[in-house]
Design a protein around this motif. Structure first.
Motif, PDB file in Angstrom:
ATOM      1  N   GLU A 126       0.815  -1.215   0.000  1.00 43.43           N
ATOM      2  CA  GLU A 126       0.000   0.000   0.000  1.00 43.43           C
ATOM      3  C   GLU A 126       0.851   1.268   0.000  1.00 43.43           C
ATOM      4  OE1 GLU A 126      -3.122   0.159   2.800  1.00 43.43           O
ATOM      5  OE2 GLU A 126      -4.035  -1.745   2.180  1.00 43.43           O
ATOM      6  N   THR A 127       2.032   1.208   0.600  1.00 44.79           N
ATOM      7  CA  THR A 127       2.877   2.409   0.669  1.00 44.79           C
ATOM      8  C   THR A 127       3.616   2.672  -0.634  1.00 44.79           C
ATOM      9  OG1 THR A 127       4.676   1.086   1.616  1.00 44.79           O
ATOM     10  CG2 THR A 127       3.200   2.214   3.154  1.00 44.79           C
ATOM     11  N   ASN A 128       3.730   1.692  -1.504  1.00 47.68           N
ATOM     12  CA  ASN A 128       4.478   1.870  -2.747  1.00 47.68           C
ATOM     13  C   ASN A 128       3.606   1.770  -3.995  1.00 47.68           C
ATOM     14  OD1 ASN A 128       7.660   1.875  -2.201  1.00 47.68           O
ATOM     15  ND2 ASN A 128       6.662   0.565  -0.690  1.00 47.68           N
ATOM     16  N   THR A 129       2.313   1.608  -3.813  1.00 45.90           N
ATOM     17  CA  THR A 129       1.367   1.635  -4.931  1.00 45.90           C
ATOM     18  C   THR A 129       0.211   2.546  -4.534  1.00 45.90           C
ATOM     19  OG1 THR A 129       0.127  -0.294  -4.117  1.00 45.90           O
ATOM     20  CG2 THR A 129       1.937  -0.715  -5.664  1.00 45.90           C
ATOM     21  N   THR A 130      -0.404   3.159  -5.512  1.00 46.69           N
ATOM     22  CA  THR A 130      -1.550   4.025  -5.248  1.00 46.69           C
ATOM     23  C   THR A 130      -2.838   3.213  -5.310  1.00 46.69           C
ATOM     24  OG1 THR A 130      -1.890   4.586  -7.578  1.00 46.69           O
ATOM     25  CG2 THR A 130      -0.316   5.932  -6.326  1.00 46.69           C
TER      26      THR A 130
END
Length: 361
Positions: A51-55
């Protein structure tokens, strides 16, 4: 080399595979892109980086792509490359089959991405799954042109079938069900002489099938007997090894006189036992014959899949998973295993190789 898990490097590697072209070593697997997608998403999720590296837009796009691979008759394809779209007919539809492994990976990936599975053709998928089951209780991989199941008698497909049934909450009376008892009988009958469950009833024990066998029957049947568990644990623990590379056969020196005496017309042209001599004690290899391993050799200890094989990274997962399921992971030398992974197979670009020096896989 320090025993450090390079988390940021692994995250970058997974993101590269997710958002750009596949590495060269994997480009031939494009037809099984669903499998690669599952392991990439799963890896990022385990590292707390999905979740932190994809929107949210990215994740919705991944979900939509997975649904593009859904087959109209139930199940999922390995990729969109086989989707014939409007060109699909009764005469060519068998070239565009749903795949049992791809279906499991698709459902698992949708779950990882937080999808509610409302767009899954649930009834069609469960009906398709029943058609894949063979008379001996196992499952095929795909349906052929006549609706027959192909490539059965594989424990991996049994696991996929049990997982698909569980994810989709199968087994309702109004929908019918797979032959649960037949599946359980196949799994139990596949326990071979070395005790862990193998790929086939007549196969040698292979570690990769053991956790699959256990988890295949766990959602639908009773736990294995205490005696079986003890024997499985003992076998698993015995697979930890400090042999990390293939060893060449011990050199043998055969005298010229012995070679000259060989009768080439005889049924068994072999030199005499007396003429075949192991290399001399002065040879450096001779010191290792029958000797205890050196202390520094045991700093790294991986796991092998079966007897007489070298350590292999993937079996850390299979053995670790099996022993964790059996509440016995503490019996391994975990520090030596950790050093093997981090110092021998962890790759500098991210990921882990199958063997020391291999590209990440």
């Amino acid at each position: 080399m320090a025993s450090t898990f390079n988390k940021s490097t692994h995250i970058r590697y997974f993101l590269r595979c997710l958002k750009t072209h596949l590495p060269t070593a994997y480009s031939t697997n494009d037809s099984q892109r669903m499998t690669l997608a599952f392991f990439i998403l799963c890896g990022l999720d385990l590292l707390g980086a999905l979740e932190t590296n994809t929107t949210e837009t990215d994740r919705v796009a991944y979900i939509d792509w997975i649904y593009q691979c859904q087959h109209p008759d139930g199940g999922f394809r390995g990729s969109t490359s086989a989707d014939m779209g409007v060109e699909r007919t009764e005469g060519n539809e068998h070239w565009d089959p749903a795949n049992i492994a791809a279906t499991y990976f698709a459902l698992a990936s949708l779950t990882i991405l937080g999808d509610n599975l409302e767009r899954v053709k649930r009834i069609e998928c469960l009906r398709w799954l029943r058609r894949l089951q063979l008379s001996d209780g196992t499952f095929g991989e795909v349906l052929g042109s006549q609706g027959e199941a192909h490539s059965g008698r594989d424990m991996r497909y049994c696991y996929c079938a049990a997982a698909i049934r569980w994810i989709l909450d199968g087994g309702k009376e109004e929908e019918g069900d797979i032959d649960v008892d037949g599946l359980v009988r196949f799994v139990e009958a596949s326990q071979v002489r070395e005790d862990p469950w193998g790929i086939l009833q007549s196969a040698i024990s292979l570690l990769g099938r053991l956790p699959i066998s256990i988890k295949a029957i766990e959602p639908i049947h009773t736990w294995p007997s205490e005696d079986s568990i003890e024997r499985m644990v003992a076998w698993l623990v015995g697979l930890q090894t400090s042999v990390l590379e293939e060893e060449e056969d011990l050199p043998v020196s055969i005298s010229t006189e012995a070679i000259a005496q060989v009768d080439l017309n005889s049924e068994a042209p072999q030199p005499t036992v007396e003429a075949a001599q192991v290399v001399s004690p002065e040879d450096p290899l001779a010191d290792s014959v029958g000797a205890e391993p050196l202390e520094d050799e045991t700093q790294w200890a991986g796991l092998t899949g079966r007897c007489n094989k070298v350590a292999d990274t993937c079996y850390t997962f299979w053995a670790g998973g099996s022993l964790t399921i059996l509440n016995s992971i503490h019996l391994l030398d975990q520090e030596a295993l950790r050093r093997y992974l981090l110092e021998k197979t962890q790759h500098r670009i991210g990921g882990f190789g199958k063997l020391p020096g291999d590209v990440p896989g």
